[in-house]
Design a protein around this motif. Structure first.
Motif, PDB file in Angstrom:
ATOM      1  N   UNK A  95      34.612  37.580  37.023  1.00 13.57           N
ATOM      2  CA  UNK A  95      33.238  37.188  36.687  1.00 13.57           C
ATOM      3  C   UNK A  95      32.866  35.883  37.381  1.00 13.57           C
ATOM      4  N   UNK A  96      33.807  34.944  37.361  1.00 15.52           N
ATOM      5  CA  UNK A  96      33.566  33.660  38.011  1.00 15.52           C
ATOM      6  C   UNK A  96      33.418  33.786  39.511  1.00 15.52           C
ATOM      7  N   UNK A  97      34.266  34.611  40.125  1.00 17.16           N
ATOM      8  CA  UNK A  97      34.168  34.825  41.573  1.00 17.16           C
ATOM      9  C   UNK A  97      32.780  35.347  41.943  1.00 17.16           C
ATOM     10  N   UNK A  98      32.280  36.281  41.149  1.00 13.16           N
ATOM     11  CA  UNK A  98      30.968  36.862  41.429  1.00 13.16           C
ATOM     12  C   UNK A  98      29.841  35.862  41.182  1.00 13.16           C
ATOM     13  N   UNK A  99      29.870  35.218  40.026  1.00  8.23           N
ATOM     14  CA  UNK A  99      28.742  34.376  39.628  1.00  8.23           C
ATOM     15  C   UNK A  99      28.701  33.031  40.348  1.00  8.23           C
ATOM     16  N   UNK A 100      29.884  32.506  40.720  1.00 12.78           N
ATOM     17  CA  UNK A 100      29.935  31.171  41.302  1.00 12.78           C
ATOM     18  C   UNK A 100      30.002  31.161  42.831  1.00 12.78           C
ATOM     19  N   UNK A 101      30.484  32.245  43.418  1.00 12.73           N
ATOM     20  CA  UNK A 101      30.723  32.239  44.860  1.00 12.73           C
ATOM     21  C   UNK A 101      30.016  33.389  45.568  1.00 12.73           C
ATOM     22  N   UNK A 102      30.343  34.608  45.208  1.00 14.67           N
ATOM     23  CA  UNK A 102      29.911  35.763  45.997  1.00 14.67           C
ATOM     24  C   UNK A 102      28.409  36.002  45.914  1.00 14.67           C
ATOM     25  N   UNK A 103      27.890  36.154  44.701  1.00 14.50           N
ATOM     26  CA  UNK A 103      26.459  36.444  44.564  1.00 14.50           C
ATOM     27  C   UNK A 103      25.569  35.292  45.035  1.00 14.50           C
TER      28      UNK A 103
END
Length: 339
Positions: A95-103
């Protein structure tokens, strides 16, 4: 053309600030999009910008991921230089990877493309992508040839680490850019600049304790006695060259249309060579014990096979690893009062 208005994002960071200075130096006017006024005030006070502040204005874009984030920022501009993008974040969940970096990386890029597509008069957008947009660390370390046409990043999750999420963010943002251009066929052209590890004097650093942050840490860290226990690919480029590529990409007589360029200074380097460069170029500081690299293992380098001939043909020869090293070390010595 000099005198035209450029919207620039990411000007508070290493690449963005150097590019901001060079765009202004080339004679353009710049509207810098920043998250908050304090960030703009800080960079506007830095010495390299002093001669150009009359041609610089700010606009606050607090969240680059929201719909319409750049709608006001693009009004009246002729060119866009989009440098802003999330760095590696200390998160450890999907979730953090998506919300903080990828998206944020994807949405920030798409948002500025969408905003530019809504108005008339924008001729070109130059985007700071990454060598990781087309090749993963694993691919680069394998020695397989990498150029602008390479597509060697597995973007399917789950993601093993923040670094993995970061390289996926660069690849997916690049894919989103290409998809936008292919589907929307905008009136403006899009140029992607794809740097390797960026090294060189970072004028946003004004305190010596901060010089081990960012990509310069890979160089200066071991020199100051901070051991690196993981191999690192031998792909580097001077921040001056990256900034130059962005500025020259605004000129349609240099770069004709939609193009991608790797920013990489050949040949593949050995990070440990910085030790000998320091001994040779800064003998007094070395003799006085300023540098602590004798106390740590030599950093391990994975050689790469990167072909940057397209960029060199277009923009000229890149600065060497020695020039990169000297640039960072001179800045450090200046910050500690040794120069």
């Amino acid at each position: 053309m000099a005198g035209d208005l450029v919207l620039l994002t990411g000007g508070t960071g290493m690449i963005g600030f150097k590019t901001l200075v060079e765009v202004l130096k080339a004679g353009y006017k710049v509207r810098a999009a920043v998250r908050n006024q304090a960030g703009f005030d800080r960079i506007a006070s830095l010495k390299p910008l002093a001669p150009y502040v009359s041609n610089l204005e700010s606009i606050i874009v607090p969240d680059i991921t929201v719909p319409g984030a750049y709608d006001e920022a693009v009004k009246g501009v002729k060119y866009v230089v989009h440098v802003a993008s999330p760095l590696v974040r200390p998160v450890d969940t999907e979730e953090g990877f998506q919300s903080e970096v990828i998206q944020p990386a994807i949405r920030g890029t798409v948002s500025i493309l969408e905003a530019a597509h809504k108005v008339t008069g924008i001729e070109r957008i130059v985007i700071t992508a990454s060598i990781l947009s087309v090749a993963s660390f694993e691919s680069l370390a394998s020695g397989v040839k990498t150029d602008e046409k390479t597509r060697a990043v597995n973007t399917v999750g789950p993601y093993a680490s923040p670094v993995n999420a970061y390289q996926v963010s660069k690849a997916l943002a690049f894919e989103a850019t290409n998809k936008f251009v292919a589907e929307k066929k905008p009136a403006f052209s899009v140029i992607n600049i794809m740097p390797a590890f960026v090294v060189g004097r970072d004028d946003t650093i004004t305190d010596a304790s901060d010089i081990v942050k960012g990509s310069n840490a890979f160089l200066i860290g071991p020199l100051l006695g901070h051991a690196r226990d993981q191999p690192l690919i031998g792909a580097v480029v001077h921040v001056d060259d990256v900034a130059k590529m962005h500025v020259q990409s605004l000129d349609s007589s240099i770069v004709k249309g939609n193009e991608d360029f790797l920013a990489y200074s050949p040949p593949s380097i050995d990070w440990a060579d910085s030790f000998e460069i320091v001994k040779r170029r800064f003998p007094e500081a070395y003799a006085d014990g300023v540098f602590k690299f004798e106390s740590v293992p030599r950093p391990i380098t994975a050689p790469v096979n990167v072909d940057s001939s397209k960029a060199e043909k277009t923009f000229g020869k890149f600065k060497s690893f020695e020039e990169q090293t000297v640039s960072v070390v001179e800045h450090y010595l200046e910050l500690i009062g040794r120069k």
